[in-house]
Every structure is written in C-alpha cells, then in structure tokens.
Design a protein around this motif. Structure first.
Motif, PDB file in Angstrom:
ATOM      1  N   ALA A 307     -54.144   8.452  43.664  1.00 17.99           N
ATOM      2  CA  ALA A 307     -55.408   8.896  43.141  1.00 17.99           C
ATOM      3  C   ALA A 307     -56.687   7.859  43.034  1.00 17.99           C
ATOM      4  O   ALA A 307     -57.680   8.191  43.270  1.00 17.99           O
ATOM      5  N   ILE A 330     -61.657  10.423  42.302  1.00 14.10           N
ATOM      6  CA  ILE A 330     -60.872  10.888  43.408  1.00 14.10           C
ATOM      7  C   ILE A 330     -61.545  11.358  44.641  1.00 14.10           C
ATOM      8  O   ILE A 330     -62.254  12.084  44.552  1.00 14.10           O
ATOM      9  N   ASN A 334     -58.658  10.674  49.530  1.00 17.15           N
ATOM     10  CA  ASN A 334     -57.740  10.931  48.522  1.00 17.15           C
ATOM     11  C   ASN A 334     -57.628  11.955  47.924  1.00 17.15           C
ATOM     12  O   ASN A 334     -56.869  12.400  47.138  1.00 17.15           O
ATOM     13  N   SER A 335     -58.847  12.785  47.970  1.00 18.63           N
ATOM     14  CA  SER A 335     -58.922  14.209  47.340  1.00 18.63           C
ATOM     15  C   SER A 335     -58.617  15.322  48.327  1.00 18.63           C
ATOM     16  O   SER A 335     -59.002  16.323  47.866  1.00 18.63           O
ATOM     17  N   THR A 341     -51.926  14.211  46.153  1.00 20.16           N
ATOM     18  CA  THR A 341     -52.813  13.176  45.444  1.00 20.16           C
ATOM     19  C   THR A 341     -51.915  12.898  44.223  1.00 20.16           C
ATOM     20  O   THR A 341     -51.734  13.753  43.305  1.00 20.16           O
ATOM     21  N   GLY A 358     -59.540  14.157  37.991  1.00 19.59           N
ATOM     22  CA  GLY A 358     -59.926  15.317  38.833  1.00 19.59           C
ATOM     23  C   GLY A 358     -61.245  15.768  38.098  1.00 19.59           C
ATOM     24  O   GLY A 358     -61.382  15.381  37.026  1.00 19.59           O
ATOM     25  N   GLY A 360     -61.516  16.445  42.239  1.00 22.33           N
ATOM     26  CA  GLY A 360     -61.622  15.562  43.455  1.00 22.33           C
ATOM     27  C   GLY A 360     -63.063  15.881  44.056  1.00 22.33           C
ATOM     28  O   GLY A 360     -63.318  16.943  43.890  1.00 22.33           O
ATOM     29  N   LYS A 366     -57.280  18.392  41.820  1.00 23.90           N
ATOM     30  CA  LYS A 366     -56.855  16.974  42.132  1.00 23.90           C
ATOM     31  C   LYS A 366     -56.957  16.412  40.624  1.00 23.90           C
ATOM     32  O   LYS A 366     -57.709  16.550  39.918  1.00 23.90           O
ATOM     33  N   PRO A 367     -55.813  15.489  40.353  1.00 20.90           N
ATOM     34  CA  PRO A 367     -54.736  15.146  41.133  1.00 20.90           C
ATOM     35  C   PRO A 367     -53.795  16.314  41.268  1.00 20.90           C
ATOM     36  O   PRO A 367     -53.698  17.284  40.642  1.00 20.90           O
TER      37      PRO A 367
END
Length: 466
Positions: A307, A330, A334-335, A341, A358, A360, A366-367
């Motif tokens: 994350a 994030i 990565n998101s 994640t 999050g 994201g 997210k995560p």
C-alpha cells in the motif's frame, strides 16, 4: 485500541493477539520451579479445569521471572517466590485461559493492556519490532498452509532493487536484465541491498522450495530522482514481463502460475503530470503502466502491491506533502482494482500508523487487506534485513497467494476470484470509515485459502489467458 462494532457497542476484537502474564507459586512446582515445570503445571490445570474447552498453550512461551523484582526495601523473607510466564493468545482464548487459571490456588493471571489506547503504532513508541515470525504467522493462522501438501509449480517474481547472488535458494532462477534511462545496467541476482531479499523471504515462507521458480526483476534504482524517467523505463520492463510470461507458458505449459510481488510505490507526486493529463500517473487508469497491470490480470497473473508508507500519523519525510494520509497515499498502480493492495499491522494486529490509507486514487476500496510486519526474524547472509513497512506485509500476503497457487493453478482459479476469496476471508476490523481506510476488508487470514488444498474437481473449467 483495536475494536469492532457489535450489538452492545464497541469491544476489543476477539481475534486480536494479546499478551497475558501468568505467575505460579514456585513452591507448588516440582523440579525447583523451572519454566518447563510451570508450563507443564499450567497445561495440567487447563486440562482438568477447562474440560477440553481451551486449546493447548502456544509453543513460544517466555520466562520473564528475572524481570520481576520487588522493591529493595521489601524484606526478602516476605517476598513470594514465583515463576512468571508471558504468553500470546487470541483475546477470546486469553480471557477464558485467565478465568480458568485464576481459580487455581497459587496461580495469578492477567491481561497485559497498554497504558495508551491508540489505535495505531508509530516508530519510537517502544521497541522497533513486536513479536517474531511465529507470532506473525499465528496472527494470519498460517498453520493451515503448513498442512497443505500441494505441488503445483509457482513462478515467484520479485520486482524490486535486485535479489543478492547469495540468497539461500538452490532452485531454478530466472530474471530480466534492466537498463534504465541513464544507461545503468542491472543484472538479475546481483543486488546489493537487503530490501528485495526481505520481501522474497516472506513470499517464499509457505511454499516448498522444490515448487518455486524464483524470478528477479531489478527494476528499482536506489532512489527515483525523476518520476517521468522512471515511469518510462518501468513501462518497458513491464512490457517485457508480459511477453516473457506469455512465451514461458508456451514453452512450459505445466508451470504457468505467476505471482508478481511489488513492494514499491511512488511516494511523492510533485513531479507527476497534472490530473486530467494523459501523462498523469497517480490518478489515471489509462496510464500505460496501469494498462499493463490490467493486461497482466487478463493473462491470469496474480499481482500483489504494498500500500505504501505514507499514512497520516508517522509518514517518512520523503513522502510528498500532498501524498499523505487518507485518500492521498495509495497511488497509481498500487491502487489498481486488479491487484491485491496490502497494508501493515504488527504481529498482534495493531495497525501501523504509517501504513498508507484508502481510498486509493484508482480504486476506492483500497487497501484490500492488511498483513503483519515489524516482527523479528531469523536473519543471515542473503536473507535481507528486518521486516518493516508495508513491504514486509506485501511479501507475507504474496506468500499466502503462492501457497494457494501451489494447490490451485492459474488456469483453474482466476486472480480476481482469489483476491475476492482473500477479502471475504479477512478478519473484519470494523465498518467505520477509519477502519475501512486503514484495514480494508480486514487482516489477512490464511484459512481463506485452506479450502484450495483438496484435489481439483474434475468439472472445474480451465481459464484462458487473454
């Protein structure tokens, strides 16, 4: 304090790992009051009084008798001699254990509660590590993975700064040579840092070495000085990965499961193009790198991303001033909605205050979940450094996915279905916005994939690689 919502208000999560202290009057013990004698005595009391309702005590019981000293002014003859043990148990089990042991004459037991009731931990609040690998694996109930005996081959791809040549792994090795925009050439398995080895150590934790083909992609430089330049050659490398996987599956049709481990991310977007620009990376699902990630998912490749470490309570100084805290930390791939994640908690389930939060920038949810980090580990040549950050947590989650793939290969269970299985099986930490932004679906639970251990049903259809 770790809490969950219930009919009777807020209460501590019953699955959270807590520490309890148990002291036993030494005169009640055989063999001179040794720790071993005390453990045996406690087990007997729990069997007799618990009537089989309490699981066996954990193996990692610590003797802390030497740390318990009465004030000097106390006459020695008035001080009871006691053997004091520290145990780590899920809260629900700990409460029952304390209740039963406290009924036995000569035994005192109690829960170790921190004075501070913060719902997070930051560096500087006590020791830098909490618990060890045994405790971290207990948190995610990894014993279910140990019981599996699956033998499907798994390609484990570490995309990082490069694995060292002396990594203690004697199985097949493969990888990519990376030439960055400055002309620097990085060969696989020639890395000098410990980060990639730490991530690989966690990602390999639950699979037999005979089932793993280890791939090294030394994509990352020591630091990203120019974000546009880095992204330009990252796109080239990810394109090579896509092509290599496609060719490898043609040449090795029985070895097609790939797990890509990405314990890296962009922490400062000050050099990124503005949102709305085709060149924007952080918030643009059509960015070339994001499109390659989606392409890998369509080819049934599992992708696990950290994350990031720019959470609101203790972000490192290199986090961009606009890239910290909920909804801003994030970023980019990565998101991406088609990757897993992973945020970070300690081995007792306490959330780490720098774990990115999050929603994201490419996906609101997210995560996806959190996994343990900051636990002590057995280190040595080629094994990398201490477990830290969401990088360690990313490696742990990737290890669970690799174990799942050893049982259920890529063409029998799609990455999307496996991610959904992990999210649905995660141990829920609360529906309030703060809990969702920090934990996602909850804390990783390896039992979510335990059902993949039995043989494949004959009628389960194979999946095509798009």
């Amino acid at each position: 304090m770790d809490t969950t919502a219930g009919d009777r208000g807020l209460r501590m999560n019953p699955d959270r790992i807590v520490r309890i202290y148990v002291s036993v009057l030494t005169s009640a013990l055989p063999a001179g009051g040794t720790a071993e004698a005390a453990v045996g005595y406690l087990r007997r009391v729990l069997r007799e009084r618990g009537h089989g309702t309490i699981p066996d005590l954990p193996p990692d019981i610590e003797n802390v008798s030497g740390r318990i000293r009465p004030p000097k002014e106390f006459p020695r003859e008035l001080v009871e001699r006691r053997t004091v043990l520290a145990l780590h148990l899920p809260l629900a089990v700990a409460e029952r254990t304390i209740s039963i042991l406290s009924q036995q004459p000569g035994i005192r037991a109690g829960l170790d509660l921190p004075i501070a009731t913060n719902a997070w931990w930051c560096p500087g609040q006590g020791p830098p590590h909490f618990g060890d690998r045994v405790g971290a694996e207990r948190l995610i109930r990894a014993e279910t993975l140990r019981a599996c005996a699956c033998e499907e081959p798994v390609n484990l791809v570490i995309i990082d700064q490069g694995l060292p040549a002396d990594i203690p792994y004697d199985g097949p090795r493969r990888g990519w040579t990376v030439t960055d925009a400055g002309g620097q050439v990085r060969e696989p398995f020639q890395g000098t840092g410990g980060h990639a080895a730490m991530v690989a150590r966690n990602a390999r934790a639950f699979t037999d070495k005979d089932n793993v083909i280890l791939w090294d992609c030394p994509l990352l430089p020591e630091r990203i000085d120019s974000l546009p330049v880095y992204l330009s050659y990252a796109e080239v490398v990810f394109g090579q990965i896509v092509a290599s996987i496609r060719q490898y599956r043609k040449d090795h049709p029985g070895e097609g499961s790939f797990v890509l481990v990405n314990a890296w991310g962009v922490w400062d977007t000050s050099q990124d193009a503005l949102p709305g620009s085709p060149a924007n990376y952080a918030r643009n699902p059509a960015h070339p790198l994001s499109r390659l990630v989606a392409r890998l998912d369509r080819r049934q490749v599992d992708q696990v991303y950290a994350a990031g470490n720019c959470g609101q309570f203790c972000p490192p100084t290199r986090c961009g001033p606009r890239d910290r805290g909920p909804g801003r930390s994030i970023l980019g791939v990565n998101s991406h909605p088609r990757v897993l994640t992973v945020g970070a908690v300690r081995a007792d389930g306490l959330w780490v205050g720098y774990s990115a939060e999050g929603p994201g920038t490419l996906s609101d949810r997210k995560p996806d979940l959190c996994a343990p980090s900051l636990f002590r580990d057995r280190l040595g040549p080629g094994l990398g450094g201490d477990n830290s950050g969401t990088s360690a947590a990313c490696g742990v989650a990737a290890g669970v996915i690799a174990a799942a793939r050893a049982c259920r290969p890529w063409n029998r269970l799609s990455p999307a279905r496996l991610r959904r299985r992990l999210r649905q099986g995660a141990r829920f930490q609360g529906e309030d916005p703060a809990a969702r932004s920090r934990f996602g679906a909850g804390i990783l639970d390896a039992e979510a994939v335990a059902g993949l251990c039995p043989p494949l049903p004959e009628d389960e259809p194979a999946l095509p690689a798009a």
